[in-house]
Design a protein around this motif. Sequence first.
Motif, short mmCIF file in Angstrom:
data_model
loop_
_atom_site.label_atom_id
_atom_site.label_comp_id
_atom_site.label_asym_id
_atom_site.label_seq_id
_atom_site.Cartn_x
_atom_site.Cartn_y
_atom_site.Cartn_z
N LYS A 22 -15.42 -12.15 9.05
CA LYS A 22 -14.52 -11.30 8.27
C LYS A 22 -13.69 -10.41 9.19
N LEU A 23 -14.33 -9.84 10.19
CA LEU A 23 -13.62 -8.97 11.13
C LEU A 23 -12.59 -9.76 11.92
N LEU A 24 -12.92 -10.96 12.33
CA LEU A 24 -11.99 -11.80 13.07
C LEU A 24 -10.76 -12.12 12.22
N SER A 25 -10.95 -12.44 10.96
CA SER A 25 -9.82 -12.71 10.07
C SER A 25 -8.93 -11.48 9.95
N PHE A 26 -9.55 -10.32 9.80
CA PHE A 26 -8.82 -9.06 9.70
C PHE A 26 -8.00 -8.82 10.98
N LEU A 27 -8.62 -9.03 12.14
CA LEU A 27 -7.93 -8.78 13.40
C LEU A 27 -6.78 -9.75 13.62
N LYS A 28 -6.92 -10.98 13.18
CA LYS A 28 -5.82 -11.94 13.31
C LYS A 28 -4.61 -11.47 12.51
#
Length: 104
Positions: free
Chosen positions: A88-94
Amino acid sequence: MESNKAKLGLALGSGGARGLAHLGVLEVFQEAEIKIDYLSGSSMGSLIGGLYACGVPLRYIRALAEELDWEHLSDFTFPRQGLLKGDKLLSFLKIMTKKKRLKT
């Protein structure tokens, strides 16, 4: 041609409250026009530093840190390393960084 000018490196530590303190330091550096040549971080420091390094304005990072419900970005698990799976955090950062890649 190699420059003899001193370079500045900044290491940002972990911890949610400390992450907000990092924003204050970055704001002071920015106001004083002090260029950061190298930036690293751990946990919240890496999140703040990464967003900053990708060019996300500090006012947006501060608003996110103060208003975002971090539970929506947490996907707890019990892997061999760490307590967050991180999808979830990776998607947000992208989204926040527009998929920018940082020079390592």
